[in-house]
Design an enzyme around this catalytic site. Structure first.
Site, PDB file in Angstrom:
ATOM      1  N   ASN A  19     -42.446  12.782 -36.988  1.00 56.30           N
ATOM      2  CA  ASN A  19     -41.550  12.700 -35.829  1.00 56.30           C
ATOM      3  C   ASN A  19     -41.335  11.223 -35.535  1.00 56.30           C
ATOM      4  O   ASN A  19     -42.220  10.563 -34.996  1.00 56.30           O
ATOM      5  CB  ASN A  19     -42.216  13.415 -34.637  1.00 56.30           C
ATOM      6  CG  ASN A  19     -41.479  13.197 -33.334  1.00 56.30           C
ATOM      7  OD1 ASN A  19     -40.328  12.751 -33.328  1.00 56.30           O
ATOM      8  ND2 ASN A  19     -42.117  13.512 -32.210  1.00 56.30           N
ATOM      9  N   LYS A  21     -39.347   9.902 -33.447  1.00 60.73           N
ATOM     10  CA  LYS A  21     -38.966   9.632 -32.058  1.00 60.73           C
ATOM     11  C   LYS A  21     -37.758   8.675 -32.031  1.00 60.73           C
ATOM     12  O   LYS A  21     -36.932   8.730 -32.934  1.00 60.73           O
ATOM     13  CB  LYS A  21     -40.163   9.087 -31.275  1.00 60.73           C
ATOM     14  CG  LYS A  21     -41.417   9.974 -31.467  1.00 60.73           C
ATOM     15  CD  LYS A  21     -42.542   9.641 -30.561  1.00 60.73           C
ATOM     16  CE  LYS A  21     -43.696  10.590 -30.840  1.00 60.73           C
ATOM     17  NZ  LYS A  21     -44.777  10.442 -29.918  1.00 60.73           N
ATOM     18  N   HIS A 104     -41.037  18.976 -27.149  1.00 60.46           N
ATOM     19  CA  HIS A 104     -42.004  17.885 -27.260  1.00 60.46           C
ATOM     20  C   HIS A 104     -42.394  17.417 -25.852  1.00 60.46           C
ATOM     21  O   HIS A 104     -41.557  17.421 -24.943  1.00 60.46           O
ATOM     22  CB  HIS A 104     -41.406  16.727 -28.068  1.00 60.46           C
ATOM     23  CG  HIS A 104     -42.429  15.697 -28.409  1.00 60.46           C
ATOM     24  ND1 HIS A 104     -42.824  14.734 -27.523  1.00 60.46           N
ATOM     25  CD2 HIS A 104     -43.173  15.508 -29.531  1.00 60.46           C
ATOM     26  CE1 HIS A 104     -43.767  13.983 -28.088  1.00 60.46           C
ATOM     27  NE2 HIS A 104     -43.997  14.437 -29.313  1.00 60.46           N
ATOM     28  N   GLU A 106     -42.687  14.622 -24.631  1.00 59.27           N
ATOM     29  CA  GLU A 106     -41.840  13.548 -24.093  1.00 59.27           C
ATOM     30  C   GLU A 106     -40.545  14.113 -23.532  1.00 59.27           C
ATOM     31  O   GLU A 106     -39.975  13.568 -22.576  1.00 59.27           O
ATOM     32  CB  GLU A 106     -41.591  12.486 -25.181  1.00 59.27           C
ATOM     33  CG  GLU A 106     -42.860  11.661 -25.411  1.00 59.27           C
ATOM     34  CD  GLU A 106     -43.065  11.153 -26.815  1.00 59.27           C
ATOM     35  OE1 GLU A 106     -42.098  11.097 -27.591  1.00 59.27           O
ATOM     36  OE2 GLU A 106     -44.217  10.814 -27.154  1.00 59.27           O
ATOM     37  N   GLU A 174     -50.135  19.812 -29.326  1.00 60.48           N
ATOM     38  CA  GLU A 174     -50.248  18.369 -29.142  1.00 60.48           C
ATOM     39  C   GLU A 174     -50.778  18.082 -27.737  1.00 60.48           C
ATOM     40  O   GLU A 174     -50.004  18.064 -26.773  1.00 60.48           O
ATOM     41  CB  GLU A 174     -48.880  17.702 -29.284  1.00 60.48           C
ATOM     42  CG  GLU A 174     -48.221  17.906 -30.629  1.00 60.48           C
ATOM     43  CD  GLU A 174     -47.184  16.830 -30.905  1.00 60.48           C
ATOM     44  OE1 GLU A 174     -47.365  16.088 -31.869  1.00 60.48           O
ATOM     45  OE2 GLU A 174     -46.218  16.720 -30.132  1.00 60.48           O
ATOM     46  N   GLY A 180     -49.934   9.113 -29.202  1.00 60.24           N
ATOM     47  CA  GLY A 180     -49.696   7.670 -29.179  1.00 60.24           C
ATOM     48  C   GLY A 180     -50.824   6.861 -28.569  1.00 60.24           C
ATOM     49  O   GLY A 180     -50.661   5.678 -28.282  1.00 60.24           O
ATOM     50  N   SER A 219     -51.956  11.359 -32.483  1.00 64.97           N
ATOM     51  CA  SER A 219     -52.768  10.301 -33.105  1.00 64.97           C
ATOM     52  C   SER A 219     -53.364  10.693 -34.452  1.00 64.97           C
ATOM     53  O   SER A 219     -54.460  10.269 -34.801  1.00 64.97           O
ATOM     54  CB  SER A 219     -53.866   9.828 -32.139  1.00 64.97           C
ATOM     55  OG  SER A 219     -53.276   9.199 -31.015  1.00 64.97           O
ATOM     56  N   GLY A 240     -46.539  11.219 -35.351  1.00 64.54           N
ATOM     57  CA  GLY A 240     -45.594  10.284 -34.752  1.00 64.54           C
ATOM     58  C   GLY A 240     -45.686   8.924 -35.407  1.00 64.54           C
ATOM     59  O   GLY A 240     -45.150   8.688 -36.489  1.00 64.54           O
TER      60      GLY A 240
HETATM   61  P1  PGA Z   1     -48.459  10.211 -32.457  1.00 66.28           P
HETATM   62  O1  PGA Z   1     -47.306  11.188 -31.930  1.00 66.28           O
HETATM   63  O2  PGA Z   1     -48.843  10.666 -33.833  1.00 66.28           O
HETATM   64  O3  PGA Z   1     -47.834   8.837 -32.439  1.00 66.28           O
HETATM   65  O4  PGA Z   1     -49.608  10.348 -31.505  1.00 66.28           O
HETATM   66  C1  PGA Z   1     -47.337  12.560 -32.226  1.00 66.28           C
HETATM   67  C2  PGA Z   1     -46.163  13.251 -31.589  1.00 66.28           C
HETATM   68  O5  PGA Z   1     -45.796  12.909 -30.469  1.00 66.28           O
HETATM   69  O6  PGA Z   1     -45.553  14.165 -32.185  1.00 66.28           O
END
Ligand code: PGA
Length: 259
Positions: A19, A21, A104, A106, A174, A180, A219, A240
């Site tokens: 992803n 983003k 997601h 976000e 998640e 992140g 992460s 991500g």
């Molecule tokens: P990350 O994001 O691997 O940077 O933690 C995962 C995601 O939001 O899908």
């Protein structure tokens, strides 16, 4: 693809999804080229998906060919109309996507998306012929309060439509606090939550619920991928930050148990 009898007891080929983003200009196609070249030289034992920004779906698809699937990161419930700035599932499909992410954290956090809207977006993805990754997961406050299973139960009940099967969707668990941040739940905690989600899916969908992929996200990186992907009921990863660099993404792909 059921019955592959993976060595870790998993029944299905894993899915490793990147992803991106809101990251990636056309220069990022170099990373896709590197991923595709490596996977052509040494085919992966997992399915690989990249979800770039919508502006790059076409170009990534052109680079990826049949080696890597391409997906969107969100879609509007409607197929067209006066919704400035939004993107329809049909547009993603038209640009070459075969998947889209919906719900997601976000999107839920910064755009106020509700479980009902996430379900409507899932139906839109299906209408357009896309497979859909439906994201769920608790915030840190919810986990501290011991409410993580209750939150996930509500999200599963309301974001996941009737008619869900392994061939039209996957769940991504998640935990919001792991996205992140470099922090991940323990493998035991991941295993417990994935087993819980599996039980909820089986109760609702029967045998179809047994086959649905449950990805872990938050992460995931080259150092922890091997352990996380070996956890029972982890059907792959939604990655991500570590999906932006070909070397890291390839290391995660390579960490998956062989089919
Ligand atoms: P990350 O994001 O691997 O940077 O933690 C995962 C995601 O939001 O899908």
């Amino acid at each position: 693809m059921i019955g592959r009898g993976l060595p870790n007891g998993k029944e299905m080929r894993l899915l490793i999804a990147g992803n991106w983003k809101m990251n990636g200009l056309s220069g990022a196609l170099d990373e896709v080229r590197a991923v595709v070249a490596a996977l052509k030289a040494c085919p992966a034992s997992v399915d690989v998906l990249i979800c770039p920004p919508a502006t790059l779906i076409g170009p990534v698809g052109a680079e990826a060919g049949a080696t890597v699937a391409v997906g969107g990161q969100d879609c509007h419930p409607k197929p067209s109309g006066a919704f400035t700035g939004d993107i329809a599932a049909e547009m993603l499909r038209d640009a070459g996507a075969s998947w889209t992410i919906v719900g997601h954290s976000e999107r839920r956090q910064y755009h106020g998306e509700t479980d009902e809207l996430v379900a409507a977006k899932t139906l839109a993805g299906w209408r357009a012929g896309l497979k859909v990754i439906i994201c769920i997961g608790e915030t840190e406050a919810e986990r501290v309060a011991g409410r993580e299973e209750a939150v996930v139960d509500r999200q599963l009940a309301t974001s996941v439509p009737d008619g869900s099967t392994a061939s039209n969707m996957a769940i991504a668990y998640e935990p919001v606090w792991a996205i992140g941040t470099g922090r991940t739940p323990t493998n035991d905690d991941i295993g417990r939550m994935h087993a819980h989600i599996r039980a909820v899916l089986v109760k609702r969908f029967g045998a179809a619920g047994q086959a649905i992929d449950i990805l872990y996200g938050g992460s995931v990186n080259p150092r922890n991928a091997c352990e996380i992907l070996a956890v029972k009921d982890v059907g792959g990863a939604l990655v991500g930050g570590a999906s932006l660099k070909a070397a890291d993404f390839l290391a995660i792909i390579g960490a998956a148990p062989a089919a």
